[in-house]
Motif scaffolding. Sequence first.
Motif, PDB file in Angstrom:
ATOM      1  N   TYR A  61       6.121  99.345 119.110  1.00  0.00           N
ATOM      2  CA  TYR A  61       4.969  98.921 119.915  1.00  0.00           C
ATOM      3  C   TYR A  61       5.310  98.496 121.334  1.00  0.00           C
ATOM      4  O   TYR A  61       4.460  98.537 122.216  1.00  0.00           O
ATOM      5  CB  TYR A  61       4.245  97.764 119.226  1.00  0.00           C
ATOM      6  N   LEU A  62       6.522  98.025 121.550  1.00  0.00           N
ATOM      7  CA  LEU A  62       6.853  97.471 122.870  1.00  0.00           C
ATOM      8  C   LEU A  62       8.189  98.024 123.353  1.00  0.00           C
ATOM      9  O   LEU A  62       9.040  97.298 123.857  1.00  0.00           O
ATOM     10  CB  LEU A  62       6.918  95.931 122.786  1.00  0.00           C
ATOM     11  N   ARG A  63       8.315  99.323 123.197  1.00  0.00           N
ATOM     12  CA  ARG A  63       9.590  99.973 123.495  1.00  0.00           C
ATOM     13  C   ARG A  63      10.082  99.666 124.907  1.00  0.00           C
ATOM     14  O   ARG A  63      11.269  99.443 125.138  1.00  0.00           O
ATOM     15  CB  ARG A  63       9.416 101.486 123.326  1.00  0.00           C
ATOM     16  N   ASN A  64       9.162  99.630 125.847  1.00  0.00           N
ATOM     17  CA  ASN A  64       9.576  99.499 127.243  1.00  0.00           C
ATOM     18  C   ASN A  64       9.530  98.068 127.760  1.00  0.00           C
ATOM     19  O   ASN A  64       9.544  97.828 128.959  1.00  0.00           O
ATOM     20  CB  ASN A  64       8.687 100.381 128.131  1.00  0.00           C
ATOM     21  N   ALA A  65       9.431  97.127 126.862  1.00  0.00           N
ATOM     22  CA  ALA A  65       9.231  95.741 127.304  1.00  0.00           C
ATOM     23  C   ALA A  65      10.535  94.983 127.527  1.00  0.00           C
ATOM     24  O   ALA A  65      10.576  93.764 127.433  1.00  0.00           O
ATOM     25  CB  ALA A  65       8.352  94.999 126.307  1.00  0.00           C
ATOM     26  N   GLY A  66      11.610  95.678 127.818  1.00  0.00           N
ATOM     27  CA  GLY A  66      12.861  94.972 128.112  1.00  0.00           C
ATOM     28  C   GLY A  66      13.673  94.687 126.854  1.00  0.00           C
ATOM     29  O   GLY A  66      13.184  94.827 125.730  1.00  0.00           O
ATOM     30  N   GLN A  67      14.918  94.278 127.064  1.00  0.00           N
ATOM     31  CA  GLN A  67      15.830  94.070 125.937  1.00  0.00           C
ATOM     32  C   GLN A  67      15.713  92.656 125.378  1.00  0.00           C
ATOM     33  O   GLN A  67      15.444  91.727 126.114  1.00  0.00           O
ATOM     34  CB  GLN A  67      17.272  94.258 126.417  1.00  0.00           C
ATOM     35  N   LEU A  68      15.968  92.541 124.095  1.00  0.00           N
ATOM     36  CA  LEU A  68      16.075  91.208 123.499  1.00  0.00           C
ATOM     37  C   LEU A  68      17.558  90.875 123.414  1.00  0.00           C
ATOM     38  O   LEU A  68      18.343  91.647 122.879  1.00  0.00           O
ATOM     39  CB  LEU A  68      15.472  91.214 122.091  1.00  0.00           C
ATOM     40  N   SER A  69      17.931  89.733 123.959  1.00  0.00           N
ATOM     41  CA  SER A  69      19.355  89.409 123.921  1.00  0.00           C
ATOM     42  C   SER A  69      19.727  88.661 122.652  1.00  0.00           C
ATOM     43  O   SER A  69      20.869  88.661 122.231  1.00  0.00           O
ATOM     44  CB  SER A  69      19.752  88.591 125.148  1.00  0.00           C
ATOM     45  N   LYS A  70      18.758  88.013 122.039  1.00  0.00           N
ATOM     46  CA  LYS A  70      19.087  87.271 120.832  1.00  0.00           C
ATOM     47  C   LYS A  70      17.861  87.133 119.925  1.00  0.00           C
ATOM     48  O   LYS A  70      16.755  86.875 120.407  1.00  0.00           O
ATOM     49  CB  LYS A  70      19.614  85.884 121.190  1.00  0.00           C
ATOM     50  N   VAL A  71      18.098  87.294 118.631  1.00  0.00           N
ATOM     51  CA  VAL A  71      17.059  87.053 117.636  1.00  0.00           C
ATOM     52  C   VAL A  71      17.709  86.254 116.511  1.00  0.00           C
ATOM     53  O   VAL A  71      18.763  86.644 116.022  1.00  0.00           O
ATOM     54  CB  VAL A  71      16.508  88.383 117.052  1.00  0.00           C
ATOM     55  N   ALA A  72      17.136  85.131 116.147  1.00  0.00           N
ATOM     56  CA  ALA A  72      17.798  84.316 115.123  1.00  0.00           C
ATOM     57  C   ALA A  72      16.822  83.405 114.380  1.00  0.00           C
ATOM     58  O   ALA A  72      15.775  83.035 114.903  1.00  0.00           O
ATOM     59  CB  ALA A  72      18.871  83.451 115.776  1.00  0.00           C
ATOM     60  N   PHE A  73      17.200  83.069 113.151  1.00  0.00           N
ATOM     61  CA  PHE A  73      16.530  81.985 112.448  1.00  0.00           C
ATOM     62  C   PHE A  73      17.062  80.675 113.019  1.00  0.00           C
ATOM     63  O   PHE A  73      18.255  80.573 113.337  1.00  0.00           O
ATOM     64  CB  PHE A  73      16.847  82.023 110.946  1.00  0.00           C
ATOM     65  N   ASP A  74      16.203  79.696 113.143  1.00  0.00           N
ATOM     66  CA  ASP A  74      16.612  78.432 113.734  1.00  0.00           C
ATOM     67  C   ASP A  74      16.221  77.267 112.836  1.00  0.00           C
ATOM     68  O   ASP A  74      15.043  76.983 112.639  1.00  0.00           O
ATOM     69  CB  ASP A  74      15.956  78.291 115.117  1.00  0.00           C
ATOM     70  N   GLY A  75      17.225  76.609 112.275  1.00  0.00           N
ATOM     71  CA  GLY A  75      16.980  75.509 111.352  1.00  0.00           C
ATOM     72  C   GLY A  75      16.502  74.243 112.045  1.00  0.00           C
ATOM     73  O   GLY A  75      15.990  73.338 111.407  1.00  0.00           O
ATOM     74  N   LYS A  76      16.700  74.193 113.365  1.00  0.00           N
ATOM     75  CA  LYS A  76      16.300  72.990 114.095  1.00  0.00           C
ATOM     76  C   LYS A  76      14.866  73.084 114.610  1.00  0.00           C
ATOM     77  O   LYS A  76      14.316  72.118 115.116  1.00  0.00           O
ATOM     78  CB  LYS A  76      17.245  72.737 115.268  1.00  0.00           C
ATOM     79  N   LEU A  77      14.323  74.278 114.470  1.00  0.00           N
ATOM     80  CA  LEU A  77      12.978  74.483 114.984  1.00  0.00           C
ATOM     81  C   LEU A  77      11.975  73.884 114.011  1.00  0.00           C
ATOM     82  O   LEU A  77      11.885  74.293 112.870  1.00  0.00           O
ATOM     83  CB  LEU A  77      12.737  75.992 115.109  1.00  0.00           C
TER      84      LEU A  77
END
Length: 184
Positions: A61-77
């Motif tokens: 859906y968002l092929r041209n929307a730039g790169q993602l540098s990080k994707v993670a689960f966050d236990g502190k969130l």
Amino acid sequence: MHAKSTPNYLAGYPIALAEQVQRLIEQGLLTNMLLQKYPHAHAVRSDKALYDYVLEAKGMYLRNAGQLSKVAFDGKLHVIHHALGTHTNISRIQGTKLRAKREIRIAELFKEMPLKFLRMIVVHELAHIKEREHNKAFYQLCQHMEPDYHQLEFDLRAYLTYLEATGQPLWSAASVDIGSPLNK
Ligand SMILES: [Zn+2]
């Protein structure tokens, strides 16, 4: 004196609807309704698996929307009213170029949920790449990526309300349906 405030996950909905959810929780009926609709937990168990899952949706859906540098689960969130996940957009100059560093963090709570709930939050955070605010264009983009978006968000918020009241998760890693093609 004030009672300790608890997050009201259903604050954005009509009061009658929020009260109906409360009643279903008190009567012990919400659990079966949710489990019937979403019997299994997903199998996206690691940051690597989450990264792949997010990238697949982004590529569609968002092929041209730039790169993602990080994707993670966050236990502190902490899952609060408007922060089921976060995305950050850090822009910095690199040489002569302006580089945007985009991160998506998903509350760890989503590790033990049905795939549809994970999908809803991933779609939400991806939509923020294009729309910062929770405006009409934002929700249209969410619905474009996931036609059931609004129902899923409501069901998720009902579940969070239940979880806040009981402290007893409905899904666990043990309830993963390994036979499901969705849980590859
Ligand atoms: Zn948001």
